[in-house]
Design a protein around this motif. Structure first.
Motif, mmCIF file in Angstrom:
data_model
loop_
_atom_site.group_PDB
_atom_site.id
_atom_site.type_symbol
_atom_site.label_atom_id
_atom_site.label_comp_id
_atom_site.label_asym_id
_atom_site.label_seq_id
_atom_site.Cartn_x
_atom_site.Cartn_y
_atom_site.Cartn_z
ATOM 1 N N UNK A 41 -75.142 5.971 -57.804
ATOM 2 C CA UNK A 41 -76.306 7.008 -57.561
ATOM 3 C C UNK A 41 -77.224 6.562 -56.376
ATOM 4 N N UNK A 42 -76.379 6.421 -55.166
ATOM 5 C CA UNK A 42 -76.955 6.037 -54.140
ATOM 6 C C UNK A 42 -77.631 7.319 -53.368
ATOM 7 N N UNK A 43 -78.758 6.960 -52.109
ATOM 8 C CA UNK A 43 -79.555 8.207 -51.681
ATOM 9 C C UNK A 43 -79.220 7.980 -50.277
ATOM 10 N N UNK A 44 -78.561 7.063 -49.975
ATOM 11 C CA UNK A 44 -78.092 6.871 -49.023
ATOM 12 C C UNK A 44 -77.827 5.512 -48.155
ATOM 13 N N UNK A 45 -77.434 5.324 -46.616
ATOM 14 C CA UNK A 45 -76.896 4.213 -46.344
ATOM 15 C C UNK A 45 -77.992 3.458 -44.630
ATOM 16 N N UNK A 46 -77.892 2.723 -44.743
ATOM 17 C CA UNK A 46 -78.804 2.056 -43.682
ATOM 18 C C UNK A 46 -77.144 1.140 -42.400
ATOM 19 N N UNK A 47 -77.098 1.105 -41.879
ATOM 20 C CA UNK A 47 -76.453 0.519 -40.669
ATOM 21 C C UNK A 47 -77.410 -0.084 -39.443
ATOM 22 N N UNK A 48 -77.612 -1.121 -39.397
ATOM 23 C CA UNK A 48 -78.396 -1.743 -38.468
ATOM 24 C C UNK A 48 -76.962 -1.789 -37.242
ATOM 25 N N UNK A 49 -77.602 -2.505 -36.148
ATOM 26 C CA UNK A 49 -76.166 -1.964 -35.327
ATOM 27 C C UNK A 49 -76.254 -3.993 -34.403
ATOM 28 N N UNK B 38 -73.717 14.739 -48.800
ATOM 29 C CA UNK B 38 -74.636 14.995 -47.834
ATOM 30 C C UNK B 38 -75.984 13.479 -48.480
ATOM 31 N N UNK B 39 -75.643 13.121 -48.146
ATOM 32 C CA UNK B 39 -77.036 11.665 -48.674
ATOM 33 C C UNK B 39 -77.197 11.237 -47.496
ATOM 34 N N UNK B 40 -77.844 10.493 -47.211
ATOM 35 C CA UNK B 40 -78.271 9.906 -45.945
ATOM 36 C C UNK B 40 -77.117 8.750 -44.805
ATOM 37 N N UNK B 41 -77.266 9.341 -44.085
ATOM 38 C CA UNK B 41 -76.059 8.403 -43.483
ATOM 39 C C UNK B 41 -77.143 8.228 -42.032
ATOM 40 N N UNK B 42 -78.201 6.853 -41.636
ATOM 41 C CA UNK B 42 -78.275 6.021 -41.256
ATOM 42 C C UNK B 42 -78.395 4.988 -39.785
ATOM 43 N N UNK B 43 -78.687 5.125 -38.970
ATOM 44 C CA UNK B 43 -77.787 4.129 -38.038
ATOM 45 C C UNK B 43 -78.071 4.439 -36.849
ATOM 46 N N UNK B 44 -78.466 2.893 -36.355
ATOM 47 C CA UNK B 44 -79.578 2.803 -34.402
ATOM 48 C C UNK B 44 -78.363 1.703 -33.810
ATOM 49 N N UNK B 45 -79.211 1.390 -32.755
ATOM 50 C CA UNK B 45 -78.126 1.255 -31.839
ATOM 51 C C UNK B 45 -76.744 1.383 -31.037
ATOM 52 N N UNK C 47 -89.706 3.553 -35.742
ATOM 53 C CA UNK C 47 -89.790 4.328 -35.514
ATOM 54 C C UNK C 47 -88.252 4.998 -36.796
ATOM 55 N N UNK C 48 -87.155 4.324 -36.407
ATOM 56 C CA UNK C 48 -85.790 4.599 -37.431
ATOM 57 C C UNK C 48 -86.548 4.584 -38.853
ATOM 58 N N UNK C 49 -86.897 3.850 -39.222
ATOM 59 C CA UNK C 49 -87.626 2.840 -40.434
ATOM 60 C C UNK C 49 -88.445 4.507 -40.578
ATOM 61 N N UNK C 50 -89.458 4.965 -40.351
ATOM 62 C CA UNK C 50 -90.612 5.464 -40.791
ATOM 63 C C UNK C 50 -88.964 6.972 -41.334
ATOM 64 N N UNK C 51 -88.632 6.851 -40.212
ATOM 65 C CA UNK C 51 -88.025 8.359 -39.966
ATOM 66 C C UNK C 51 -86.823 8.468 -41.829
ATOM 67 N N UNK C 52 -85.887 7.752 -41.660
ATOM 68 C CA UNK C 52 -85.461 7.253 -42.844
ATOM 69 C C UNK C 52 -85.972 7.494 -44.227
ATOM 70 N N UNK C 53 -87.764 6.681 -44.287
ATOM 71 C CA UNK C 53 -89.078 7.133 -45.147
ATOM 72 C C UNK C 53 -89.693 8.522 -45.252
ATOM 73 N N UNK C 54 -89.329 9.204 -44.369
ATOM 74 C CA UNK C 54 -89.566 10.558 -43.906
ATOM 75 C C UNK C 54 -88.748 11.429 -44.875
ATOM 76 N N UNK C 55 -87.961 10.966 -44.390
ATOM 77 C CA UNK C 55 -86.343 12.028 -44.684
ATOM 78 C C UNK C 55 -86.600 11.652 -46.736
ATOM 79 N N UNK C 56 -86.327 10.511 -47.050
ATOM 80 C CA UNK C 56 -86.492 10.297 -48.511
ATOM 81 C C UNK C 56 -88.263 10.734 -49.360
#
Length: 182
Positions: free
Chosen positions: A62-70, A95-102, A157-166
Motif C-alpha cells: 500500500x505505497x503512495x510512491x517511489x523516490x529514485x536518487x541519481x 497513478x502513484x507518485x514516481x519521483x526521480x532526480x539527477x 526543492x525536489x523533496x518539498x515538491x514530493x511533500x507538496x504532492x503527497x
C-alpha cells in the motif's frame, strides 16, 4: 493514515539526493522505507553507506510512491534491477507518485517510457537521452504523478515538491521554513 513511499538505493547513489528526501519526508510525517538494490547497505558515490530497511524484492504494501536518487553508477544500477523496474512500473500504472532526480530521470524513467510526452528535467548533459520527453531546465518539474529534478543542489526543492504532492503545499512550506531554505 500516514503516506508511505519507498526510496531506492543502489551502489553509486548520490548521497545528497538520497539523504535530503529521507530527512525532509520523515520530518513531514511521511513513512519512508529505504530499499536496497543488490545490497543491505548500499554505498554512495562519495563513500557514504546507508543501511537499507529492506531489499527491493520485499517492498512494503500500500505505497503512495517511489523516490529514485541519481548519481552514477547508482541510477544505472537501479535501472538494471528487474525488481526495481517492476515496482516503479506498478506504482506508475496505479497513478502513484514516481519521483526521480539527477541522472535517474534519464537512466531509469526514460527507458521505461514513463517520461514519454511529459515535461521533465534531469542533470545537465543527460537531457540528450530524454528523446521522448519535453525537456526543461526548470529545477523541479511535476507532470501528473511524475516529479523530476536536476541534481544535488535541487534536492531540497525536489523533496518539498514530493511533500507538496503527497501532503499539500502548506506542509511543504512548513518543512521549507523549518529547514531554513531560501
Amino acid at each position: 493514515m500516514a503516506k508511505k513511499i519507498v526510496l531506492l538505493l543502489a551502489d553509486g547513489f548520490e548521497e545528497v539526493e538520497a539523504i535530503t528526501p529521507i530527512d525532509f519526508l520523515r520530518r513531514a510525517g511521511i513513512e519512508v522505507t529505504i530499499l536496497g538494490i543488490e545490497s543491505d547497505a548500499p554505498v554512495g558515490g562519495h563513500g557514504v553507506s546507508v543501511k537499507a530497511d529492506s531489499r527491493v524484492e520485499h517492498p512494503p504494501r500500500q505505497l503512495d510512491g517511489v523516490v529514485i536518487p541519481g548519481g552514477m553508477p547508482g541510477a544505472t544500477n537501479v535501472a538494471a534491477s528487474k525488481a526495481a523496474r517492476e515496482l516503479i512500473q506498478e506504482l506508475y500504472d496505479e497513478d502513484k507518485l514516481v519521483a526521480a532526480i539527477c541522472a535517474a530521470p534519464a537512466k531509469v524513467l526514460h527507458p521505461m517510457g514513463i517520461l514519454d510526452g511529459r515535461k521533465a528535467t534531469c542533470y545537465p548533459g543527460f537531457e540528450k537521452e530524454l528523446t521522448e520527453a519535453e525537456f526543461t531546465e526548470d529545477r523541479v518539474v511535476r507532470s501528473g504523478s511524475v516529479i523530476t529534478s536536476r541534481g544535488p543542489g535541487t534536492a531540497a526543492e525536489f523533496s518539498e515538491a514530493v511533500i507538496s504532492y503527497l501532503l499539500g503545499e502548506e506542509k511543504a512550506r512548513e518543512i521549507h521554513t523549518a529547514t531554513l531554505q531560501k
